[in-house]
Design an enzyme around this catalytic site. Structure first.
Site, mmCIF file in Angstrom:
data_model
loop_
_atom_site.group_PDB
_atom_site.id
_atom_site.type_symbol
_atom_site.label_atom_id
_atom_site.label_comp_id
_atom_site.label_asym_id
_atom_site.label_seq_id
_atom_site.Cartn_x
_atom_site.Cartn_y
_atom_site.Cartn_z
ATOM 1 N N GLU A 64 11.112 -18.269 24.384
ATOM 2 C CA GLU A 64 9.994 -19.605 24.465
ATOM 3 C C GLU A 64 10.296 -19.501 26.309
ATOM 4 O O GLU A 64 9.605 -20.078 25.992
ATOM 5 C CB GLU A 64 10.217 -20.216 23.410
ATOM 6 N N ASP A 65 11.137 -19.422 26.701
ATOM 7 C CA ASP A 65 11.567 -20.608 27.574
ATOM 8 C C ASP A 65 11.608 -19.696 28.630
ATOM 9 O O ASP A 65 12.249 -20.293 30.211
ATOM 10 C CB ASP A 65 12.259 -22.109 27.528
#
Ligand code: ZN
Length: 182
Positions: A64-65
């Site tokens: 996700e990051d």
């Protein structure tokens, strides 16, 4: 491979992926503190001993990051870990409001392992918002708590000690932010 070896590999992998990131709060805590806190909560508070869940907890924000690909995780840690990481990964192509709505909607259908990771994740985020708050108005912090409570409602039944821990943090957050509001 044994648990210790896999945990060390996962921490090393995540620390490289998150190396230039820090948490949102004013204290600029290095990002890696967060996945380490999530796995600590699972182990110490939740008494979780499932290897894939513990490894996936350390990796839970990498797709996700950071620029981590699903293939990388599959190659290094296997399909089971990848499936768990994907279950707790938001679709970043969607607007933030929609991602938050979907987290509430999808929580009840997650696997038990993903529910446990999400519970520990919300505990860690709530702790940070209370103890190392971002520069948000108090309303936004309260809003975060209410949203987290809605997500956790859909996770209940997956790990009682973590749910109790979360409820205590909500209580503490409410007291802290209500005081700020006076
Ligand atoms: Zn997280």
């Amino acid at each position: 491979m044994n648990l210790t070896e896999d945990i060390i590999r996962a921490i090393s992998f995540a620390s490289i992926k998150h190396k230039s990131q820090s948490r949102k709060g004013k204290k600029h805590i290095p990002y890696i503190n967060h996945p380490i806190e999530v796995v600590r909560l699972l182990w110490e508070e939740g008494k979780v001993r499932d290897k894939s869940v513990l490894i996936a907890a350390i990796l839970h924000d990498t797709i996700e990051d950071t620029h981590t690909t699903p293939e990388e995780i599959k190659e290094t840690f296997g399909q089971e870990v990848l499936d768990l990481v994907l279950e707790v990964t938001d679709d970043k192509s969607l607007p933030k409001k929609e991602r938050k709505r979907l987290q509430i909607l999808h929580a009840p259908n997650a696997s038990k392992g993903a529910k446990q990771i999400k519970l520990a994740d919300k505990c860690s985020n709530l702790y940070d918002i209370i103890h190392s708050p971002p520069d948000w108005p108090v309303e936004r912090k309260m809003e975060y708590i209410w949203w987290a409570v809605s997500v956790v409602d859909g996770l209940r039944g997956a790990n009682q000690p973590l749910e109790d821990h979360f409820d205590q943090l909500v209580e503490l957050g409410n007291q802290t932010f209500v005081r700020e509001n006076i």
